[in-house]
Design a protein around this motif. Sequence first.
Motif, PDB file in Angstrom:
ATOM      1  N   VAL A 295       0.849  -1.172   0.000  1.00 38.83           N
ATOM      2  CA  VAL A 295       0.000   0.000   0.000  1.00 38.83           C
ATOM      3  C   VAL A 295       0.897   1.237   0.000  1.00 38.83           C
ATOM      4  O   VAL A 295       1.807   1.359   0.809  1.00 38.83           O
ATOM      5  CB  VAL A 295      -0.944  -0.009   1.218  1.00 38.83           C
ATOM      6  CG1 VAL A 295      -1.759   1.269   1.268  1.00 38.83           C
ATOM      7  CG2 VAL A 295      -1.854  -1.230   1.157  1.00 38.83           C
ATOM      8  N   LYS A 296       0.629   2.131  -0.957  1.00 37.07           N
ATOM      9  CA  LYS A 296       1.494   3.299  -1.096  1.00 37.07           C
ATOM     10  C   LYS A 296       0.989   4.450  -0.237  1.00 37.07           C
ATOM     11  O   LYS A 296      -0.206   4.711  -0.188  1.00 37.07           O
ATOM     12  CB  LYS A 296       1.523   3.758  -2.558  1.00 37.07           C
ATOM     13  CG  LYS A 296       2.086   2.699  -3.469  1.00 37.07           C
ATOM     14  CD  LYS A 296       2.114   3.182  -4.904  1.00 37.07           C
ATOM     15  CE  LYS A 296       2.602   2.017  -5.759  1.00 37.07           C
ATOM     16  NZ  LYS A 296       2.748   2.346  -7.151  1.00 37.07           N
ATOM     17  N   LEU A 297       1.926   5.124   0.394  1.00 30.69           N
ATOM     18  CA  LEU A 297       1.564   6.296   1.180  1.00 30.69           C
ATOM     19  C   LEU A 297       1.830   7.556   0.367  1.00 30.69           C
ATOM     20  O   LEU A 297       2.928   7.757  -0.155  1.00 30.69           O
ATOM     21  CB  LEU A 297       2.380   6.327   2.473  1.00 30.69           C
ATOM     22  CG  LEU A 297       2.175   7.582   3.318  1.00 30.69           C
ATOM     23  CD1 LEU A 297       0.756   7.625   3.885  1.00 30.69           C
ATOM     24  CD2 LEU A 297       3.188   7.657   4.452  1.00 30.69           C
ATOM     25  N   TYR A 298       0.794   8.392   0.259  1.00 27.03           N
ATOM     26  CA  TYR A 298       0.937   9.704  -0.355  1.00 27.03           C
ATOM     27  C   TYR A 298       0.625  10.743   0.712  1.00 27.03           C
ATOM     28  O   TYR A 298      -0.151  10.488   1.637  1.00 27.03           O
ATOM     29  CB  TYR A 298      -0.058   9.881  -1.511  1.00 27.03           C
ATOM     30  CG  TYR A 298       0.363   9.215  -2.795  1.00 27.03           C
ATOM     31  CD1 TYR A 298       0.336   7.831  -2.935  1.00 27.03           C
ATOM     32  CD2 TYR A 298       0.777   9.982  -3.890  1.00 27.03           C
ATOM     33  CE1 TYR A 298       0.715   7.223  -4.120  1.00 27.03           C
ATOM     34  CE2 TYR A 298       1.156   9.379  -5.077  1.00 27.03           C
ATOM     35  CZ  TYR A 298       1.126   8.001  -5.191  1.00 27.03           C
ATOM     36  OH  TYR A 298       1.496   7.410  -6.361  1.00 27.03           O
ATOM     37  N   VAL A 299       1.230  11.900   0.586  1.00 31.93           N
ATOM     38  CA  VAL A 299       0.832  13.025   1.422  1.00 31.93           C
ATOM     39  C   VAL A 299       0.453  14.160   0.471  1.00 31.93           C
ATOM     40  O   VAL A 299       1.280  14.617  -0.316  1.00 31.93           O
ATOM     41  CB  VAL A 299       1.962  13.459   2.374  1.00 31.93           C
ATOM     42  CG1 VAL A 299       1.580  14.740   3.103  1.00 31.93           C
ATOM     43  CG2 VAL A 299       2.274  12.350   3.374  1.00 31.93           C
ATOM     44  N   ILE A 304       5.127   9.226  -1.050  1.00 32.10           N
ATOM     45  CA  ILE A 304       6.142   9.245   0.009  1.00 32.10           C
ATOM     46  C   ILE A 304       6.870   7.905   0.120  1.00 32.10           C
ATOM     47  O   ILE A 304       8.089   7.856   0.150  1.00 32.10           O
ATOM     48  CB  ILE A 304       5.513   9.584   1.384  1.00 32.10           C
ATOM     49  CG1 ILE A 304       4.800  10.930   1.322  1.00 32.10           C
ATOM     50  CG2 ILE A 304       6.550   9.565   2.498  1.00 32.10           C
ATOM     51  CD1 ILE A 304       5.703  12.126   1.115  1.00 32.10           C
ATOM     52  N   ALA A 305       6.123   6.814   0.173  1.00 32.73           N
ATOM     53  CA  ALA A 305       6.785   5.519   0.371  1.00 32.73           C
ATOM     54  C   ALA A 305       5.827   4.388   0.036  1.00 32.73           C
ATOM     55  O   ALA A 305       4.606   4.543   0.143  1.00 32.73           O
ATOM     56  CB  ALA A 305       7.233   5.383   1.825  1.00 32.73           C
ATOM     57  N   ASP A 306       6.386   3.281  -0.394  1.00 33.15           N
ATOM     58  CA  ASP A 306       5.522   2.119  -0.590  1.00 33.15           C
ATOM     59  C   ASP A 306       5.878   1.004   0.382  1.00 33.15           C
ATOM     60  O   ASP A 306       5.488  -0.133   0.231  1.00 33.15           O
ATOM     61  CB  ASP A 306       5.558   1.617  -2.036  1.00 33.15           C
ATOM     62  CG  ASP A 306       6.958   1.250  -2.469  1.00 33.15           C
ATOM     63  OD1 ASP A 306       7.861   1.279  -1.619  1.00 33.15           O
ATOM     64  OD2 ASP A 306       7.135   0.943  -3.650  1.00 33.15           O
TER      65      ASP A 306
END
Length: 621
Positions: A295-299, A304-306
């Motif tokens: 699950v990819k993190l976006y801000v 930002i990071a996967d």
Amino acid sequence: MTTTTAPESQPFQAEVAELLHLMVHSVYSETDIFLRELISNASDACDKLRYEAIARPDLIADGAPPEIRIVPDKKAKTLAVVDSGIGMDRQELIDNLGTIARSGTKSFVARLSEAKDGANLIGQFGVGFYAAFMVAERIVVTSRHAGSDQVWVWSSSGGSGFEIAPADEDAAKRVARGTEIVLHLKKDAEKYLETYEIERIVRAYSDNIQFPIFLVPEEGEPRQINSASALWQRSKSELSDEDYKEAYRSIAGAFDEPAMTLHYRAEGRQSYAVLLFAPSTKPFDLFDQARKGKVKLYVRRVFIADDADLLPAYLRFIRGVIDSEDLPLNISREMLQNNPQLGQIRKAVTGRVIGELENLGEKEPEAFTKIWDAFGAVIKEGIWEDFERREKLLALSRFTTTSGEKRSLKQYVEDIKPNQTEIYYLVGDSIERLKSNPKLESAKARGIEVLLLTDPVDAFWTSAPIDFGGKPLKSLSQGDIDFSLIPLTEEKVDEKKDEAAVDEGMTIAVVKEALGDRVADVRASQRLTSSASCLVASGEARDRALERLLAQHDKGAVKKPILEINLRHPLVAAIAEAKDAAKDISFLLLEQAQILDGELPEDPAAFATRLNQLVLRGLKL
Ligand code: ADP
Ligand code: MG
């Protein structure tokens, strides 16, 4: 600084060479996917640049926004995919395009040698950059790491190696930042020079890429051919099933259909958008230790990071995006580890995913079955790991039972026999083998349903004290079993018959004496109706299936089992009169019980001798 100026040849890692051989000779017909793989890499590179530029704005000081360009050239018969992303330096070119780093591709290669039809696997799993060798006879990659004054050229014809050299002046000027990948197309791949083909593929596979993708035609102006919106930020009502399917394929890099889609926006203490999918097929690397959640993190729409562990490990098959409005953009990867806001998001989203799976199980059992068949073995890890959600995860679980069907514990408890106070199960390696296990006999005779558990993880979670609906789970190969309050349903079985004829105390004493310290104890069985013997663990010891599993991995000494004997069985009944054969019979009872559990007798040769002697004796009678 030491730089090589002459082109330098380097060999591919053996697995890469093997993979490339397959790509070059591929008969796989859906070659379109190569473009999706290259665009996805370009998009990752743009994501990385945007992220690194948060701490180092000088990386994008030239003002050129990250974007992707596709450039066909009919005369040269080349197709270029160009990005102004993070780029690669010399070592990165060598490492990234000369070895196989990602675990998915690794296990793909591992499977290749077993597979009859490797080509089909390409379509199912994708092979990243190397897919381009399906359509190109030669690939030239020119790259400049953002902020670097060096530009390097990697090139290969897909044989056993590649060349690496500094770029000439023209190339260095052309690639101001990022990567240019030029494919010299094979004859039968020249259709990819047609703009309508390129547009078709981008629309089908890459419309959700967040960065603009420009098609640069030989004549006329470049034009953007994707919508470049963050789909998860749009409202549900605007989106069709088809939109979601495309988003899934593009975000997850998958080829199958999503079996479940979860799209919502959380508002309140924290605001974030969630778009998650459960795949319908199992990836090869599901049990790979190195596999992280996907699950990819976006801000605020910036990637930002996967690898931010946004879901617990037992949900590592879930794919998608979580886009936070509140987290700081400059959050470092280290900070992600124990950020309390992220912890709250993780908790809330985990709850939602499990809730959604529950819903699906009730409302769309077919879709749920797909997920369970592919990922049930992973979800069950949660029963063991996630104490807080144990109850919920147990409710989600489906088990093959002696009824022949896959059933939930809720169904089990609804159909439970009068006076039955426990939920029974048996752990083993295969359903077929479990079905013929003698430990089921007495349960069968009473129509008691038994869960047949065959996933390796089953041996673990069942070792925790677990109950469902007020009924504890109980292994049929462990501890005492008391079925005396549950009536027999099979009329032909009469357990009471002949029982008195055997001297229980004497028989048990003889067997005990014969086996000595090979077993912890010998006792009369409640489990058996027709077989002579079986082995069980004591109530406090670990289940025998878990013991076996741990013994394989050399963890912990194996506890001696208890031998249960069926006093109604003629062989057991014969012991009292068998005199000098009593010892042989006792050993046979132990050894056949081992075989029925899928184990070997400790001394197979002695077993064979004993068996032969007893048969010969019988024949002489
Ligand atoms: P994956 O994308 O799953 O990592 P690939 O085979 O597609 O596997 O790519 C291998 C690696 O090569 C990528 O992880 C990345 O580090 C590097 N790479 C490929 N294309 C690019 C690009 N356009 N820009 C920067 N790095 C790239
Ligand atoms: Mg890739």
